[in-house]
Design a protein around this motif. Sequence first.
Motif, PDB file in Angstrom:
ATOM      1  N   LEU A   1       0.833  -1.196   0.000  1.00 18.88           N
ATOM      2  CA  LEU A   1       0.000   0.000   0.000  1.00 18.88           C
ATOM      3  C   LEU A   1       0.866   1.243   0.000  1.00 18.88           C
ATOM      4  O   LEU A   1       1.775   1.381   0.824  1.00 18.88           O
ATOM      5  CB  LEU A   1      -0.904   0.024   1.238  1.00 18.88           C
ATOM      6  N   GLY A   2       0.587   2.161  -0.896  1.00 17.85           N
ATOM      7  CA  GLY A   2       1.203   3.473  -0.869  1.00 17.85           C
ATOM      8  C   GLY A   2       0.245   4.479  -0.276  1.00 17.85           C
ATOM      9  O   GLY A   2      -0.945   4.481  -0.619  1.00 17.85           O
ATOM     10  N   GLY A   3       0.727   5.319   0.632  1.00 18.61           N
ATOM     11  CA  GLY A   3      -0.169   6.292   1.232  1.00 18.61           C
ATOM     12  C   GLY A   3       0.573   7.282   2.110  1.00 18.61           C
ATOM     13  O   GLY A   3       1.802   7.263   2.203  1.00 18.61           O
TER      14      GLY A   3
ATOM     15  N   GLU B   1      -0.261 -12.000   5.966  1.00 21.00           N
ATOM     16  CA  GLU B   1       0.768 -11.946   6.998  1.00 21.00           C
ATOM     17  C   GLU B   1       1.327 -10.540   7.192  1.00 21.00           C
ATOM     18  O   GLU B   1       1.623 -10.123   8.313  1.00 21.00           O
ATOM     19  CB  GLU B   1       1.934 -12.876   6.651  1.00 21.00           C
ATOM     20  N   ARG B   2       1.464  -9.794   6.078  1.00 23.74           N
ATOM     21  CA  ARG B   2       2.262  -8.560   6.152  1.00 23.74           C
ATOM     22  C   ARG B   2       1.690  -7.484   5.232  1.00 23.74           C
ATOM     23  O   ARG B   2       1.340  -7.762   4.075  1.00 23.74           O
ATOM     24  CB  ARG B   2       3.697  -8.876   5.757  1.00 23.74           C
ATOM     25  N   ILE B   3       1.642  -6.265   5.754  1.00 27.38           N
ATOM     26  CA  ILE B   3       1.319  -5.097   4.952  1.00 27.38           C
ATOM     27  C   ILE B   3       2.607  -4.321   4.729  1.00 27.38           C
ATOM     28  O   ILE B   3       3.308  -3.960   5.682  1.00 27.38           O
ATOM     29  CB  ILE B   3       0.260  -4.224   5.641  1.00 27.38           C
ATOM     30  N   VAL B   4       2.919  -4.087   3.468  1.00 31.34           N
ATOM     31  CA  VAL B   4       4.134  -3.379   3.076  1.00 31.34           C
ATOM     32  C   VAL B   4       3.734  -1.953   2.716  1.00 31.34           C
ATOM     33  O   VAL B   4       2.980  -1.724   1.767  1.00 31.34           O
ATOM     34  CB  VAL B   4       4.812  -4.086   1.883  1.00 31.34           C
ATOM     35  N   PHE B   5       4.257  -0.999   3.488  1.00 34.40           N
ATOM     36  CA  PHE B   5       3.819   0.387   3.359  1.00 34.40           C
ATOM     37  C   PHE B   5       4.871   1.234   2.659  1.00 34.40           C
ATOM     38  O   PHE B   5       6.023   1.318   3.100  1.00 34.40           O
ATOM     39  CB  PHE B   5       3.527   0.978   4.740  1.00 34.40           C
ATOM     40  N   CYS B   6       4.456   1.891   1.567  1.00 34.47           N
ATOM     41  CA  CYS B   6       5.287   2.865   0.875  1.00 34.47           C
ATOM     42  C   CYS B   6       4.750   4.256   1.230  1.00 34.47           C
ATOM     43  O   CYS B   6       3.568   4.548   0.999  1.00 34.47           O
ATOM     44  CB  CYS B   6       5.222   2.669  -0.640  1.00 34.47           C
ATOM     45  N   HIS B   7       5.620   5.118   1.773  1.00 37.16           N
ATOM     46  CA  HIS B   7       5.187   6.405   2.313  1.00 37.16           C
ATOM     47  C   HIS B   7       5.250   7.462   1.220  1.00 37.16           C
ATOM     48  O   HIS B   7       6.331   7.934   0.862  1.00 37.16           O
ATOM     49  CB  HIS B   7       6.076   6.777   3.501  1.00 37.16           C
ATOM     50  N   LEU B   8       4.111   7.861   0.703  1.00 30.67           N
ATOM     51  CA  LEU B   8       4.048   8.739  -0.466  1.00 30.67           C
ATOM     52  C   LEU B   8       4.217  10.207  -0.098  1.00 30.67           C
ATOM     53  O   LEU B   8       3.330  11.047  -0.304  1.00 30.67           O
ATOM     54  CB  LEU B   8       2.725   8.524  -1.204  1.00 30.67           C
ATOM     55  N   VAL B   9       5.381  10.524   0.450  1.00 34.57           N
ATOM     56  CA  VAL B   9       5.767  11.887   0.763  1.00 34.57           C
ATOM     57  C   VAL B   9       7.149  12.124   0.160  1.00 34.57           C
ATOM     58  O   VAL B   9       8.049  11.289   0.335  1.00 34.57           O
ATOM     59  CB  VAL B   9       5.798  12.129   2.283  1.00 34.57           C
ATOM     60  N   ALA B  10       7.332  13.231  -0.551  1.00 32.25           N
ATOM     61  CA  ALA B  10       8.619  13.504  -1.189  1.00 32.25           C
ATOM     62  C   ALA B  10       9.711  13.722  -0.142  1.00 32.25           C
ATOM     63  O   ALA B  10       9.474  14.325   0.910  1.00 32.25           O
ATOM     64  CB  ALA B  10       8.511  14.714  -2.099  1.00 32.25           C
ATOM     65  N   ARG B  11      10.913  13.257  -0.434  1.00 33.99           N
ATOM     66  CA  ARG B  11      12.036  13.355   0.506  1.00 33.99           C
ATOM     67  C   ARG B  11      12.553  14.784   0.643  1.00 33.99           C
ATOM     68  O   ARG B  11      12.974  15.186   1.751  1.00 33.99           O
ATOM     69  CB  ARG B  11      13.181  12.430   0.030  1.00 33.99           C
ATOM     70  N   GLU B  12      12.543  15.560  -0.427  1.00 33.52           N
ATOM     71  CA  GLU B  12      13.151  16.897  -0.403  1.00 33.52           C
ATOM     72  C   GLU B  12      12.512  17.772   0.670  1.00 33.52           C
ATOM     73  O   GLU B  12      11.285  17.853   0.788  1.00 33.52           O
ATOM     74  CB  GLU B  12      13.016  17.574  -1.769  1.00 33.52           C
ATOM     75  N   GLY B  13      13.354  18.410   1.464  1.00 37.19           N
ATOM     76  CA  GLY B  13      12.886  19.349   2.459  1.00 37.19           C
ATOM     77  C   GLY B  13      12.562  18.755   3.813  1.00 37.19           C
ATOM     78  O   GLY B  13      12.288  19.495   4.770  1.00 37.19           O
TER      79      GLY B  13
ATOM     80  N   LEU C   1       0.481   9.525   6.060  1.00 36.53           N
ATOM     81  CA  LEU C   1       0.207   9.223   7.459  1.00 36.53           C
ATOM     82  C   LEU C   1      -0.632  10.311   8.115  1.00 36.53           C
ATOM     83  O   LEU C   1      -0.645  10.442   9.341  1.00 36.53           O
ATOM     84  CB  LEU C   1       1.522   9.018   8.221  1.00 36.53           C
ATOM     85  N   ASP C   2      -1.357  11.062   7.285  1.00 40.77           N
ATOM     86  CA  ASP C   2      -2.319  12.002   7.831  1.00 40.77           C
ATOM     87  C   ASP C   2      -3.555  11.225   8.297  1.00 40.77           C
ATOM     88  O   ASP C   2      -3.595   9.989   8.234  1.00 40.77           O
ATOM     89  CB  ASP C   2      -2.690  13.072   6.799  1.00 40.77           C
ATOM     90  N   GLU C   3      -4.560  11.921   8.758  1.00 37.59           N
ATOM     91  CA  GLU C   3      -5.732  11.244   9.306  1.00 37.59           C
ATOM     92  C   GLU C   3      -6.389  10.331   8.284  1.00 37.59           C
ATOM     93  O   GLU C   3      -6.761   9.194   8.600  1.00 37.59           O
ATOM     94  CB  GLU C   3      -6.744  12.282   9.807  1.00 37.59           C
ATOM     95  N   GLU C   4      -6.519  10.806   7.058  1.00 39.96           N
ATOM     96  CA  GLU C   4      -7.131   9.987   6.010  1.00 39.96           C
ATOM     97  C   GLU C   4      -6.289   8.759   5.712  1.00 39.96           C
ATOM     98  O   GLU C   4      -6.812   7.645   5.559  1.00 39.96           O
ATOM     99  CB  GLU C   4      -7.318  10.819   4.739  1.00 39.96           C
ATOM    100  N   GLY C   5      -4.968   8.933   5.622  1.00 41.38           N
ATOM    101  CA  GLY C   5      -4.085   7.812   5.332  1.00 41.38           C
ATOM    102  C   GLY C   5      -4.105   6.767   6.424  1.00 41.38           C
ATOM    103  O   GLY C   5      -4.076   5.554   6.158  1.00 41.38           O
ATOM    104  N   ARG C   6      -4.139   7.208   7.674  1.00 41.35           N
ATOM    105  CA  ARG C   6      -4.209   6.262   8.791  1.00 41.35           C
ATOM    106  C   ARG C   6      -5.520   5.478   8.777  1.00 41.35           C
ATOM    107  O   ARG C   6      -5.549   4.283   9.081  1.00 41.35           O
ATOM    108  CB  ARG C   6      -4.027   6.996  10.114  1.00 41.35           C
ATOM    109  N   ALA C   7      -6.595   6.161   8.381  1.00 45.40           N
ATOM    110  CA  ALA C   7      -7.887   5.479   8.303  1.00 45.40           C
ATOM    111  C   ALA C   7      -7.868   4.391   7.235  1.00 45.40           C
ATOM    112  O   ALA C   7      -8.416   3.286   7.435  1.00 45.40           O
ATOM    113  CB  ALA C   7      -8.995   6.494   8.014  1.00 45.40           C
ATOM    114  N   VAL C   8      -7.231   4.666   6.091  1.00 41.60           N
ATOM    115  CA  VAL C   8      -7.127   3.654   5.035  1.00 41.60           C
ATOM    116  C   VAL C   8      -6.319   2.457   5.527  1.00 41.60           C
ATOM    117  O   VAL C   8      -6.694   1.299   5.281  1.00 41.60           O
ATOM    118  CB  VAL C   8      -6.494   4.255   3.764  1.00 41.60           C
ATOM    119  N   LEU C   9      -5.226   2.718   6.233  1.00 45.63           N
ATOM    120  CA  LEU C   9      -4.418   1.620   6.757  1.00 45.63           C
ATOM    121  C   LEU C   9      -5.226   0.749   7.716  1.00 45.63           C
ATOM    122  O   LEU C   9      -5.145  -0.482   7.672  1.00 45.63           O
ATOM    123  CB  LEU C   9      -3.181   2.168   7.465  1.00 45.63           C
ATOM    124  N   ARG C  10      -6.024   1.380   8.559  1.00 49.62           N
ATOM    125  CA  ARG C  10      -6.821   0.596   9.514  1.00 49.62           C
ATOM    126  C   ARG C  10      -7.882  -0.234   8.803  1.00 49.62           C
ATOM    127  O   ARG C  10      -8.175  -1.354   9.213  1.00 49.62           O
ATOM    128  CB  ARG C  10      -7.435   1.536  10.552  1.00 49.62           C
TER     129      ARG C  10
END
Length: 262
Positions: A74-76, A99-111, A78-87
């Motif tokens: 899952l890509g997402g 067995e496992r949820i693999v989380f890709c954090h869709l926030v740009a690294r720069e800054g 960690l704001d309120e909406e993203g946490r709700a989707v994960l739950r």
Amino acid sequence: MSETMANRSGKIKLAFSKPTKSPEEQTELFGSYRSFGYEGLQLKYNQFMPYLEEPERFMEQWGHLEGAGSGLILGGKLDEEGRAVLRRLFAFAKGIGTERIVFCHLVAREGLTGEDIAGYARILSRLGKEAREQGLRLSLHHHYDQPVMHREDFDIFFGHVEEESVGLTVDTAHLVKSGISDIAEIIRSFRHVIDNFHLKDYANGDWMVLGRGGIPFDPVFRSIREIGYSGWISADEESGGGIAEGLKDCYAFITNGSLIRP
């Protein structure tokens, strides 16, 4: 390696992961992975999200295939909406035996600052604990141009993760694309949190079928054996080639590398 991050069966289990563009391709993937020697699939977003509110429908269609939903990617955010989707995904995953949820954090690294990354670690730790309460594991997939990208990001993130709450999915091609060439060092240094591998090749800016790119896999395979890893290893085939070709060629490459025996 922490016992809870390892597979208690004490053996490497081989999975396959590949995007599909149509229901016909998805049917081909689901119908053929076991015949090529794989024990499970790690599913992309569009392969499980249509069933998110109806795990029983997924089971009716695919439940006869052992390991068909062993991992969900899952890509997402960690704001309120993203946490709700994960739950919501936790509930679905529990319903289909994931067995496992693999989380890709869709926030740009720069800054981003170190404190930003530490804050994400604390949020994911809480979510990881929730996942464990439902019999699941939450694993962070580091990624090019996402918060855990550079070598120091790994130290910061896992220095702030609460013990045994979040694992690490190591992706060989994303490491190289992110400028980390010593994949074996990452494997040795984070052996205590690694709970999943995505093996993918890379060359000239493109994802490649395993063995056709520029990544030297001998040191990778050697380090996996040296740490005594026992858990899921997924051939993450995103080159754009055919399903049958990818299944066959990735399996041959991994078994010829002596990670597992056919």
